[in-house]
Scaffold this motif. Structure first.
Motif, mmCIF file in Angstrom:
data_model
loop_
_atom_site.group_PDB
_atom_site.id
_atom_site.type_symbol
_atom_site.label_atom_id
_atom_site.label_comp_id
_atom_site.label_asym_id
_atom_site.label_seq_id
_atom_site.Cartn_x
_atom_site.Cartn_y
_atom_site.Cartn_z
ATOM 1 N N MET A 196 0.852 -1.168 0.000
ATOM 2 C CA MET A 196 0.000 0.000 0.000
ATOM 3 C C MET A 196 0.902 1.235 0.000
ATOM 4 O O MET A 196 1.839 1.312 0.771
ATOM 5 N N ASP A 197 0.583 2.185 -0.861
ATOM 6 C CA ASP A 197 1.397 3.395 -0.939
ATOM 7 C C ASP A 197 0.764 4.532 -0.125
ATOM 8 O O ASP A 197 -0.342 4.416 0.390
ATOM 9 N N ILE A 198 1.491 5.631 -0.010
ATOM 10 C CA ILE A 198 1.041 6.773 0.799
ATOM 11 C C ILE A 198 -0.265 7.351 0.275
ATOM 12 O O ILE A 198 -1.159 7.693 1.049
ATOM 13 N N THR A 231 -7.655 6.572 1.978
ATOM 14 C CA THR A 231 -8.467 5.736 2.868
ATOM 15 C C THR A 231 -8.854 6.501 4.129
ATOM 16 O O THR A 231 -9.968 6.358 4.629
ATOM 17 N N LEU A 232 -7.954 7.336 4.619
ATOM 18 C CA LEU A 232 -8.220 8.080 5.856
ATOM 19 C C LEU A 232 -9.051 9.341 5.642
ATOM 20 O O LEU A 232 -9.658 9.850 6.587
ATOM 21 N N PRO A 241 -12.024 10.017 4.510
ATOM 22 C CA PRO A 241 -13.394 10.029 5.041
ATOM 23 C C PRO A 241 -13.452 10.224 6.555
ATOM 24 O O PRO A 241 -14.403 10.806 7.069
ATOM 25 N N LEU A 242 -12.424 9.785 7.266
ATOM 26 C CA LEU A 242 -12.394 9.977 8.711
ATOM 27 C C LEU A 242 -12.392 11.466 9.050
ATOM 28 O O LEU A 242 -13.118 11.913 9.927
ATOM 29 N N PHE A 243 -11.614 12.241 8.332
ATOM 30 C CA PHE A 243 -11.561 13.679 8.574
ATOM 31 C C PHE A 243 -12.863 14.353 8.128
ATOM 32 O O PHE A 243 -13.342 15.291 8.767
ATOM 33 N N ASN A 244 -13.442 13.880 7.053
ATOM 34 C CA ASN A 244 -14.713 14.430 6.585
ATOM 35 C C ASN A 244 -15.839 14.147 7.572
ATOM 36 O O ASN A 244 -16.747 14.958 7.730
ATOM 37 N N LEU A 245 -15.789 12.987 8.241
ATOM 38 C CA LEU A 245 -16.816 12.650 9.229
ATOM 39 C C LEU A 245 -16.850 13.672 10.347
ATOM 40 O O LEU A 245 -17.925 14.051 10.814
ATOM 41 N N SER A 246 -15.701 14.103 10.772
ATOM 42 C CA SER A 246 -15.632 15.088 11.842
ATOM 43 C C SER A 246 -16.397 16.344 11.458
ATOM 44 O O SER A 246 -17.195 16.870 12.231
ATOM 45 N N LEU A 304 -14.560 2.450 10.277
ATOM 46 C CA LEU A 304 -14.950 3.663 9.566
ATOM 47 C C LEU A 304 -16.183 3.392 8.712
ATOM 48 O O LEU A 304 -17.104 4.202 8.667
ATOM 49 N N ALA A 305 -16.228 2.229 8.086
ATOM 50 C CA ALA A 305 -17.375 1.868 7.241
ATOM 51 C C ALA A 305 -18.659 1.764 8.068
ATOM 52 O O ALA A 305 -19.722 2.200 7.619
#
Length: 64
Positions: free
Chosen positions: A1-3, A9-10, A12-17, A47-48
Motif C-alpha cells: 500500500m502506498d502513501i 483511505t483516511l 473520510p475519517l476527517f470528513n466525518l468530523s 470507519l465503514a
C-alpha cells in the motif's frame, strides 16, 4: 500500500468530523442513539460502520 492509498483511505475519517460537528443537536442525538443501539463501543467501530450509521441518520433526519 502506498502513501496515496493510505491518505485516500483516511480522508473520510476527517470528513466525518466536519459532517457531525456542523450539525444541530437533534441530528447529533439521532446519530448518537444509532451508535449506542449497535451495542459496540464507538472506538471499536470501523470507519465503514460509522459511515453507514451517518448515512442512515441523514436519511432518517431528512425524512422527518
Amino acid at each position: 500500500m502506498d502513501i496515496k492509498t493510505v491518505t485516500s483511505t483516511l480522508r473520510p475519517l476527517f470528513n466525518l468530523s466536519n459532517e457531525v460537528t456542523e450539525t444541530n443537536f437533534s441530528y447529533q442525538m439521532l446519530l448518537a442513539t444509532q451508535i449506542l443501539q449497535t451495542g459496540k463501543p464507538v472506538e471499536q467501530m470501523t470507519l465503514a460502520e460509522i459511515q453507514q450509521l451517518i448515512e442512515q441518520a441523514n436519511d432518517e433526519y431528512e425524512g422527518s
